[in-house]
Write an enzyme that holds these catalytic residues in place. Structure first.
Site, PDB file in Angstrom:
ATOM      1  N   CYS A 166      30.872  43.715  32.209  1.00 32.93           N
ATOM      2  CA  CYS A 166      30.756  42.611  31.259  1.00 32.93           C
ATOM      3  C   CYS A 166      31.736  42.710  30.094  1.00 32.93           C
ATOM      4  O   CYS A 166      31.831  41.794  29.278  1.00 32.93           O
ATOM      5  CB  CYS A 166      29.322  42.526  30.747  1.00 32.93           C
ATOM      6  SG  CYS A 166      28.133  42.408  32.096  1.00 32.93           S
ATOM      7  N   HIS A 306      26.915  41.152  21.575  1.00 28.58           N
ATOM      8  CA  HIS A 306      26.722  41.132  23.022  1.00 28.58           C
ATOM      9  C   HIS A 306      25.380  40.472  23.327  1.00 28.58           C
ATOM     10  O   HIS A 306      25.305  39.624  24.206  1.00 28.58           O
ATOM     11  CB  HIS A 306      26.779  42.559  23.574  1.00 28.58           C
ATOM     12  CG  HIS A 306      26.765  42.637  25.051  1.00 28.58           C
ATOM     13  ND1 HIS A 306      27.715  42.013  25.837  1.00 28.58           N
ATOM     14  CD2 HIS A 306      25.914  43.253  25.916  1.00 28.58           C
ATOM     15  CE1 HIS A 306      27.453  42.245  27.112  1.00 28.58           C
ATOM     16  NE2 HIS A 306      26.354  42.990  27.185  1.00 28.58           N
ATOM     17  N   GLU A 317      22.125  47.501  19.925  1.00 32.52           N
ATOM     18  CA  GLU A 317      23.242  46.878  19.204  1.00 32.52           C
ATOM     19  C   GLU A 317      22.882  46.620  17.749  1.00 32.52           C
ATOM     20  O   GLU A 317      23.709  46.830  16.849  1.00 32.52           O
ATOM     21  CB  GLU A 317      23.643  45.575  19.889  1.00 32.52           C
ATOM     22  CG  GLU A 317      24.915  44.965  19.314  1.00 32.52           C
ATOM     23  CD  GLU A 317      25.444  43.791  20.116  1.00 32.52           C
ATOM     24  OE1 GLU A 317      26.583  43.358  19.856  1.00 32.52           O
ATOM     25  OE2 GLU A 317      24.725  43.292  21.026  1.00 32.52           O
ATOM     26  N   LYS A 338      25.003  33.867  23.864  1.00 38.81           N
ATOM     27  CA  LYS A 338      24.402  33.966  25.203  1.00 38.81           C
ATOM     28  C   LYS A 338      23.039  33.279  25.240  1.00 38.81           C
ATOM     29  O   LYS A 338      22.539  32.965  26.328  1.00 38.81           O
ATOM     30  CB  LYS A 338      24.267  35.431  25.628  1.00 38.81           C
ATOM     31  CG  LYS A 338      25.578  36.112  25.979  1.00 38.81           C
ATOM     32  CD  LYS A 338      25.341  37.519  26.491  1.00 38.81           C
ATOM     33  CE  LYS A 338      26.632  38.238  26.832  1.00 38.81           C
ATOM     34  NZ  LYS A 338      27.412  38.623  25.642  1.00 38.81           N
ATOM     35  N   HIS A 343      24.623  34.758  30.335  1.00 39.23           N
ATOM     36  CA  HIS A 343      25.550  35.890  30.375  1.00 39.23           C
ATOM     37  C   HIS A 343      26.569  35.666  31.487  1.00 39.23           C
ATOM     38  O   HIS A 343      26.230  35.696  32.671  1.00 39.23           O
ATOM     39  CB  HIS A 343      24.761  37.176  30.605  1.00 39.23           C
ATOM     40  CG  HIS A 343      25.553  38.424  30.418  1.00 39.23           C
ATOM     41  ND1 HIS A 343      26.912  38.424  30.165  1.00 39.23           N
ATOM     42  CD2 HIS A 343      25.193  39.742  30.454  1.00 39.23           C
ATOM     43  CE1 HIS A 343      27.338  39.671  30.050  1.00 39.23           C
ATOM     44  NE2 HIS A 343      26.308  40.472  30.227  1.00 39.23           N
ATOM     45  N   PHE A 404      27.907  47.351  32.150  1.00 36.75           N
ATOM     46  CA  PHE A 404      27.338  48.416  32.967  1.00 36.75           C
ATOM     47  C   PHE A 404      28.379  49.506  33.186  1.00 36.75           C
ATOM     48  O   PHE A 404      29.559  49.228  33.393  1.00 36.75           O
ATOM     49  CB  PHE A 404      26.912  47.871  34.337  1.00 36.75           C
ATOM     50  CG  PHE A 404      25.611  47.111  34.331  1.00 36.75           C
ATOM     51  CD1 PHE A 404      24.837  46.994  33.199  1.00 36.75           C
ATOM     52  CD2 PHE A 404      25.165  46.499  35.490  1.00 36.75           C
ATOM     53  CE1 PHE A 404      23.648  46.301  33.211  1.00 36.75           C
ATOM     54  CE2 PHE A 404      23.968  45.797  35.526  1.00 36.75           C
ATOM     55  CZ  PHE A 404      23.205  45.699  34.381  1.00 36.75           C
TER      56      PHE A 404
END
Length: 418
Positions: A166, A306, A317, A338, A343, A404
């Protein structure tokens, strides 16, 4: 020591679940529109998650002839479309630039997942006859997107795809930024695209227990930082930017949206899919980006986080932001777009970079929608820009993207000044 060159943004293109041009994308971002709805690309009835953030009203024949469209996976089609919009927006005249110093660096976390899936299904359902589409491999490979963009415009500079889950789109922007400021190129088309709303995409992320299963209310399913968040919503689409060395842009009288002033990268070195619980990688990447930009942390006004709407990711975060910014964290606007787009995996960093640039242009912070209940794990004094856009002075904006494997990227845009 070599003097680094300035890098500016001169063109934007976007194709997203909430707008098929950069203008429509921004209008719907600022209004807090959700792009989530029941899946139309396949019959999702048997899946745990039956909704996604799909690109709406998309017909490839509006952009390509039938023969051309059949040669490209959807992620490549998206890349071509946003690149064309960004190029037109930039006003670049190919006849007047040195194409040997013009490149394309593109991000995609997966590439042609749908093409891979469909070819395997056709093979297994066809009695194991080894008969494959001759364009199967070119449709599938992630690097075909920048390859075809460079062919279209004749750009003979650096050309490759970044793959870091991502974080891919932001990695592509950082790599382009570095080539430009080191004087190794004049122009880049950069960004990211993804088209993973298919059986393999939904099924795979369901198996990881990563997706929201709020099938009774898809439009409210992506709810970053909310008490009842239960996973992310899969999205699709693309965004493209034209990055230019400043003197090159100035010489041709280009309009300039913003200046890209810094980029950071880091690794969690922690877990295959889970973030570091204390946000260590997120902390390091923001520090790296701020140091690279040569600014003080108190100069940052807005962070496009994110913020995927997962229980662990949102918390780590937020902890990292408090750790990095200290008391200044309470002066920041923080938002997760998002909540509206879902996403977009490898394209997330690209559409969120565009959101930061447009936020600076419009002096408005897009909201984090779908907030209905506070989670006591978050500091209540942090401004997550819940549910409604906020006007404010934005001189410096940060975009965070994490992937990831523990890949972390952060970029910083600044309001352009001569």
């Amino acid at each position: 020591m070599q003097q680094l060159k300035r890098v500016v943004v001169t063109g934007i293109g976007a194709l997203t679940p909430i707008g098929n041009t950069s203008e429509d994308y921004w209008n719907n971002l600022s209004k807090g529109v959700s792009g989530a709805a029941p899946i139309t690309r396949f019959d999702a009835e048997k899946f745990k998650t039956r909704f996604a953030c799909e690109v709406k009203n998309y017909d490839p024949l509006d952009h390509f002839d039938r023969k051309e469209a059949r040669k490209m996976d959807l992620f490549t089609q998206f890349a071509q479309i946003v690149s064309a919009e960004a190029m037109a927006d930039s006003g670049l005249d190919i006849e007047k630039i040195n194409v040997d110093r013009a490149g394309v660096i593109w991000g995609s976390g997966i590439g042609g997942l749908r093409s891979l899936q469909d070819e395997v299904i056709d093979f297994t359902e066809g009695g194991h006859t080894p008969r494959f589409n001759p364009f199967f491999i070119p449709k599938m490979i992630a690097d075909i997107a920048p390859g075809l963009i460079s062919i279209k415009y004749g750009f003979r500079g650096p050309n490759f795809t970044t793959v870091s889950a991502c974080a891919s789109g932001t990695n592509a922007i950082i790599d382009s930024f570095n080539y430009l400021r080191l004087g190794m190129a004049d122009v880049f088309i950069t960004g990211g695209s993804e088209a993973a709303v298919c059986q393999a995409g939904i099924g795979g992320f369901n198996a990881l227990k990563a997706l929201s299963e709020r099938n009774d209310s898809p439009e409210t399913a992506s709810r970053p930082f909310d008490r009842e968040r239960d996973g992310f919503v899969l999205g699709e689409g693309a965004a493209g930017l034209i990055l230019e060395e400043y003197e090159h842009a100035k010489a041709r009288g280009a309009k300039i949206y913003a200046e890209l002033i810094g980029g950071g990268m880091s690794a969690d070195a922690h877990h295959m899919t889970a973030p570091h619980p204390e946000g260590l990688g997120a902390k390091n990447v923001m520090i790296n980006a701020i140091n690279d930009a040569g600014i003080d942390k108190t100069e940052v006004d807005y962070i496009n986080v994110h913020g995927t709407s997962t229980p662990l990711g949102d918390l780590s975060e937020a902890l990292a932001i408090k750790d990095v910014f200290g008391e200044h964290a309470y002066n920041l606007n923080i938002s997760s777009t998002k909540s509206m787009t879902g996403h977009l995996l490898g394209a997330a960093g690209a559409i969120e970079a565009a959101a930061c640039i447009l936020a600076i242009q419009n002096q408005m912070v897009p909201p984090t929608i779908n907030h209905s209940g506070d989670d006591e794990k978050f500091d209540a004094k942090l401004n997550f820009t819940f549910n409604k856009a906020q006007e404010r002075e934005i001189n410096v904006a940060v975009s965070n993207t994490f992937g990831f494997g523990g890949h972390n990227t952060s970029i910083i845009f600044k309001k352009f000044e001569e």
